[in-house]
Design a protein around this motif. Structure first.
Motif, short mmCIF file in Angstrom:
data_model
loop_
_atom_site.label_atom_id
_atom_site.label_comp_id
_atom_site.label_asym_id
_atom_site.label_seq_id
_atom_site.Cartn_x
_atom_site.Cartn_y
_atom_site.Cartn_z
N ALA A 26 50.63 -5.85 11.53
CA ALA A 26 49.28 -6.12 12.08
C ALA A 26 49.75 -7.73 11.73
O ALA A 26 49.17 -8.24 12.78
CB ALA A 26 48.00 -5.29 11.72
N GLU A 46 49.95 -12.20 1.38
CA GLU A 46 50.86 -10.88 1.34
C GLU A 46 50.56 -10.65 0.05
O GLU A 46 51.24 -11.62 -0.98
CB GLU A 46 52.01 -10.82 1.54
N TYR A 47 50.06 -9.72 -0.38
CA TYR A 47 50.35 -8.94 -1.97
C TYR A 47 52.02 -9.01 -2.40
O TYR A 47 52.09 -9.28 -3.64
CB TYR A 47 50.36 -8.02 -1.72
N GLY A 53 54.66 -4.86 4.48
CA GLY A 53 54.57 -3.65 4.15
C GLY A 53 54.16 -1.86 4.51
O GLY A 53 55.27 -2.04 3.90
N ARG A 54 54.19 -1.26 5.08
CA ARG A 54 54.49 -0.02 5.07
C ARG A 54 55.68 0.84 5.99
O ARG A 54 55.90 1.67 5.06
CB ARG A 54 53.33 0.73 5.50
N ASN A 76 59.14 5.53 9.21
CA ASN A 76 61.31 6.01 9.46
C ASN A 76 61.60 6.16 10.52
O ASN A 76 62.56 6.21 11.15
CB ASN A 76 61.34 7.26 8.81
N TRP A 77 60.63 6.33 12.40
CA TRP A 77 61.11 6.50 13.42
C TRP A 77 60.20 5.34 14.27
O TRP A 77 59.08 5.16 13.81
CB TRP A 77 60.43 7.94 14.06
N GLN A 79 58.31 6.32 17.79
CA GLN A 79 57.99 7.49 18.38
C GLN A 79 57.25 7.18 19.15
O GLN A 79 56.65 6.54 19.85
CB GLN A 79 56.30 7.24 16.60
N VAL A 243 44.88 -10.37 -2.71
CA VAL A 243 43.45 -10.81 -2.53
C VAL A 243 42.53 -10.26 -2.94
O VAL A 243 42.82 -9.08 -3.36
CB VAL A 243 43.21 -11.17 -0.80
N PHE A 272 44.77 -5.59 4.92
CA PHE A 272 44.47 -4.62 4.76
C PHE A 272 44.49 -3.04 5.15
O PHE A 272 43.29 -2.61 5.96
CB PHE A 272 43.83 -4.00 3.43
N GLY A 436 45.54 -3.30 12.42
CA GLY A 436 45.31 -2.61 11.64
C GLY A 436 46.06 -1.19 12.51
O GLY A 436 45.17 -1.02 12.85
N GLU A 437 47.04 -0.48 11.29
CA GLU A 437 47.27 1.24 12.29
C GLU A 437 45.98 1.74 12.63
O GLU A 437 45.51 2.28 13.18
CB GLU A 437 47.87 1.88 11.11
N GLY A 445 47.76 5.46 13.27
CA GLY A 445 48.94 6.21 12.26
C GLY A 445 50.57 5.91 12.66
O GLY A 445 51.42 6.01 11.87
N PHE A 446 50.51 4.85 13.43
CA PHE A 446 52.20 4.47 14.06
C PHE A 446 52.32 2.76 13.90
O PHE A 446 51.40 2.07 14.12
CB PHE A 446 51.80 4.58 15.61
N LEU A 447 53.37 2.43 13.69
CA LEU A 447 53.24 0.75 13.76
C LEU A 447 53.25 0.30 14.67
O LEU A 447 52.30 -1.08 14.73
CB LEU A 447 55.26 0.78 13.61
C1 LIG Z 1 55.05 7.16 4.71
C2 LIG Z 1 54.84 6.44 5.32
C3 LIG Z 1 55.57 7.68 6.84
C4 LIG Z 1 55.43 6.43 8.11
N1 LIG Z 1 56.24 7.23 9.41
C5 LIG Z 1 56.13 6.54 10.70
C6 LIG Z 1 56.57 6.66 11.51
O1 LIG Z 1 57.94 7.23 11.51
N2 LIG Z 1 56.48 5.53 12.10
C7 LIG Z 1 56.04 5.32 12.78
O2 LIG Z 1 55.30 4.07 14.16
N3 LIG Z 1 54.58 4.72 11.82
C8 LIG Z 1 54.58 5.33 10.75
N4 LIG Z 1 54.00 4.67 9.53
C9 LIG Z 1 53.09 4.23 9.88
C10 LIG Z 1 53.13 3.09 9.58
O3 LIG Z 1 54.22 2.52 8.59
C11 LIG Z 1 51.84 1.64 9.79
O4 LIG Z 1 51.27 2.47 10.80
C12 LIG Z 1 52.36 -0.15 9.55
O5 LIG Z 1 53.54 -0.21 8.87
C13 LIG Z 1 51.26 -0.05 9.07
O6 LIG Z 1 50.87 -1.41 9.85
P1 LIG Z 1 49.70 -2.80 9.12
O7 LIG Z 1 50.12 -3.72 9.59
O8 LIG Z 1 49.15 -2.22 9.50
O9 LIG Z 1 49.54 -2.39 7.54
P2 LIG Z 1 50.58 -2.42 6.19
O10 LIG Z 1 52.14 -2.76 6.88
O11 LIG Z 1 49.64 -1.69 4.84
O12 LIG Z 1 49.87 -3.78 5.82
C14 LIG Z 1 48.70 -3.82 5.05
C15 LIG Z 1 49.73 -5.44 4.38
O13 LIG Z 1 48.48 -6.03 3.52
C16 LIG Z 1 48.69 -5.72 2.49
N5 LIG Z 1 48.31 -5.81 1.16
C17 LIG Z 1 47.44 -5.14 0.88
N6 LIG Z 1 46.46 -5.45 -0.48
C18 LIG Z 1 46.50 -6.51 -0.36
C19 LIG Z 1 45.50 -7.57 -1.05
N7 LIG Z 1 44.99 -6.88 -1.63
N8 LIG Z 1 45.86 -8.86 -0.94
C20 LIG Z 1 47.03 -9.22 -0.30
N9 LIG Z 1 47.91 -8.92 0.59
C21 LIG Z 1 47.58 -7.47 0.21
C22 LIG Z 1 49.66 -4.97 2.19
O14 LIG Z 1 51.14 -5.57 1.04
C23 LIG Z 1 50.63 -5.01 2.92
O15 LIG Z 1 52.06 -5.73 3.50
C24 LIG Z 1 54.73 6.02 8.38
C25 LIG Z 1 53.51 4.97 7.22
C26 LIG Z 1 53.88 5.82 6.35
C27 LIG Z 1 53.35 5.01 4.86
#
Ligand SMILES: Cc1cc2nc3c(=O)[nH]c(=O)nc-3n(C[C@H](O)[C@H](O)[C@H](O)COP(=O)(O)OP(=O)(O)OC[C@H]3O[C@@H](n4cnc5c(N)ncnc54)[C@H](O)[C@@H]3O)c2cc1C
Length: 515
Positions: A26, A46-47, A53-54, A76-77, A79, A243, A272, A436-437, A445-447
């Motif tokens: 995101a 970024e932490y 991230g995830r 991992n997928w 989707q 942060v 976050f 974010g997600e 729940g998805f990327l």
């Molecule tokens: C086990 C698991 C399986 C999954 N399976 C799938 C799948 O198969 N297919 C799919 O599409 N999605 C899947 N997902 C969901 C997908 O990973 C997430 O929807 C997506 O990665 C979220 O992206 P984001 O940018 O919203 O959040 P994040 O990836 O969480 O990014 C937020 C960022 O903020 C940073 N951060 C947090 N707190 C702080 C702070 N205090 N200071 C500075 N930085 C901070 C974190 O380090 C992170 O890099 C899965 C997730 C998990 C955990």
């Protein structure tokens, strides 16, 4: 305890136009949208020591040459890939662009087991599917007519899928069909938004999911995105930056970091996870308004744990992808094993992983690796009673609910949630935006949900700054600007509120169900 950065005033902080909090997909999509709109003055905080991230991988076990495999702890997928001529999942487009190695996941290639070994109860899988179709249509009706939501469990029961508490085979099927994707039980999930989320990805893109095997890691696509608008070692990317406090107002945002540094910005986008927000890991000054705090606590953050094992042989059937296990005593007890040893995956790797969610995942997180390993070995010995099963040579699992940068895996909508409630999760508080997600109503729940939301926040902020908040997208009459929130929530949400403005990015759900 580091010294409090609060004595530093915004005047001494590094200045930027947009502070992007978090370098997951995101955050990177937000930065890309800003760059595309000629806003190049941003800072990503970024932490961790990497972006993604995830989408998080680790080395595991070893191949024939002694080299570890790269396996995904998180996403991992890909989707819902997309059909020819139809809309394509942006994650699939990125996967193709960066030649991500993936393999089709065949959920029909599943064998069923109980505590006595192999037992064919696969007819239950189609019984569930038949009921799901009915429940899904009902979910559409509820949404279209602005009726009261219910739990997915009640929706499924009314549609004919009502697994008895003691029917552990049906419970295992229930877990595989619902929890395996949603992380929560049908009782803990909204019927309307659980079905909508599934429909929008499956019908909006396709029902194909590809498993990522790329030895560079899934975050290769996120690094690829970043490389399109940032240089190597770009000074705008601040890694290893935690942060700790976000001061926000209608005029700007100041961010304080654990290392004492601070950034002041005209706008900030907080990406976050819902888990980070729920766990008060970051201080907001002033405290977030009640409508925002309520929204944050209303949605749920689950834990989805993949437990990886490598053996010195593949003792399970070589051509089966999934193995469903019905434990006689507990639903969700090491319920689904997945083989990575097949020729199309990591051939002859002898890698197997099992997935647990929530209660069972938290339990595993509190245990030692050894305790968890022995529980799994006991299950495998029941599933394959005629085999001599060796101890694994490698064993690894993450503890998502205690990762301080995530506090869980991904979010879910509990029963009786409304779109209005979600609008409050998504709405900005002054100059502080959220993405974010979890802020995606359609693809939580998805990327791809995170990608759309990051892009939307970046585009909106750029448009606001450039005074172009009328018809920003020429193909649709799409307005932009600060997001609406509700001080007082109503029980349900009128159909007219499902629009691009509330993040409802697609209309396939409505079309599908009104046909
Ligand atoms: C086990 C698991 C399986 C999954 N399976 C799938 C799948 O198969 N297919 C799919 O599409 N999605 C899947 N997902 C969901 C997908 O990973 C997430 O929807 C997506 O990665 C979220 O992206 P984001 O940018 O919203 O959040 P994040 O990836 O969480 O990014 C937020 C960022 O903020 C940073 N951060 C947090 N707190 C702080 C702070 N205090 N200071 C500075 N930085 C901070 C974190 O380090 C992170 O890099 C899965 C997730 C998990 C955990």
């Amino acid at each position: 305890v580091p010294h409090s950065p609060r004595d530093q005033d915004a005047g001494t902080c590094k200045k930027t136009t947009v502070a992007i909090l978090g370098g997951g997909i995101a955050g990177i999509a937000a930065a890309q949208a800003l760059a595309n709109a000629s806003v190049h003055d941003f800072a990503i905080l970024e932490y961790r020591d990497t972006i993604g991230g995830r989408a998080w991988h680790k080395p595991f076990g070893k191949d024939k040459d002694g080299k570890p495999y790269i396996i995904e702890m998180g996403a991992n997928w890909v989707q819902g890939l997309g059909n020819p001529g139809g809309p394509q999942n942006p994650i699939w487009s990125l996967a193709q662009k960066y030649q991500l190695k993936t393999q089709y996941s065949d959920y029909d290639n599943i064998s069923t087991y109980n505590e006595h070994g192999y037992k064919d109860y696969s007819h239950l899988l189609s019984e569930y599917d038949d009921a799901y179709d009915i429940a899904n249509a009902k979910a559409g009706e509820i949404l279209l007519n602005n009726l009261q939501d219910q739990s997915a469990q009640s929706g499924l029961a009314l549609a004919g899928w009502n697994p008895k508490k003691h029917d552990m085979e049906a419970q295992a099927v229930d877990w595989w069909k619902w929890d395996f994707e949603d992380n929560f039980t049908p009782l803990e999930s909204s019927l309307v938004y659980g079905c909508a989320g599934d429909n929008l990805t499956v019908n909006g893109f396709s029902d194909h999911d590809n498993f990522v095997l790329d030895q560079r890691g899934f975050n290769t696509i996120i690094k690829g995105m970043a490389s399109e608008f940032m240089k190597e070692n770009d000074p705008r990317l601040h890694l290893n930056t935690e942060v700790t406090e976000i001061q926000y107002s209608k005029d700007g945002v100041t961010i304080h970091n654990k290392d004492g540094s601070c950034v002041s910005a005209a706008y900030a986008i907080c990406t976050f996870s819902l888990g980070v927000l729920q766990n008060d890991a970051v201080k907001f000054t002033p405290s977030l308004p009640e409508w925002k705090q309520t929204a944050i606590q209303k949605f749920t953050m689950g834990t989805y744990t993949k437990i990886f094992m490598q053996f010195n042989e593949t003792f399970w059937p070589k051509n089966t992808q999934y193995f469903l296990y019905a434990d006689p005593a507990m639903r969700g007890w090491y319920p689904v094993f997945q083989s990575l040893s097949m020729p199309e995956f990591f051939p002859d790797s002898n890698i197997l992983f099992v997935t647990v969610t929530n209660e069972l995942a938290w339990r595993a997180e509190r245990q030692s690796d050894e305790e968890t390993k022995q529980e799994i070995m006991a299950v495998l010995r029941k599933m394959f009673p005629d085999q001599q099963i060796p101890e694994p040579t490698a064993f690894l699992y993450p503890r998502w609910s205690t990762e301080p940068w995530s506090y869980g895996s991904y979010s879910n909508w509990p029963p009786a949630t409304t779109l209005e409630m979600h609008e409050n999760l998504r709405a900005n508080a002054g100059r502080l935006w959220f993405a974010g997600e979890a802020t995606s109503p359609t693809y939580f729940g998805f990327l791809h949900g995170a990608w759309f939301e990051g892009r939307d926040a970046g585009q909106n902020i750029a448009a606001i700054m450039q005074n172009r908040c009328v018809n920003v997208e020429s193909d649709k009459l799409r307005e932009c600007g600060p997001r609406k929130h509700w001080e007082t929530l109503h029980g349900t949400t009128p159909l007219a509120d499902y629009s691009a403005l509330t993040g409802w990015m697609a209309d396939s759900f409505l079309n599908t169900n009104s046909e």
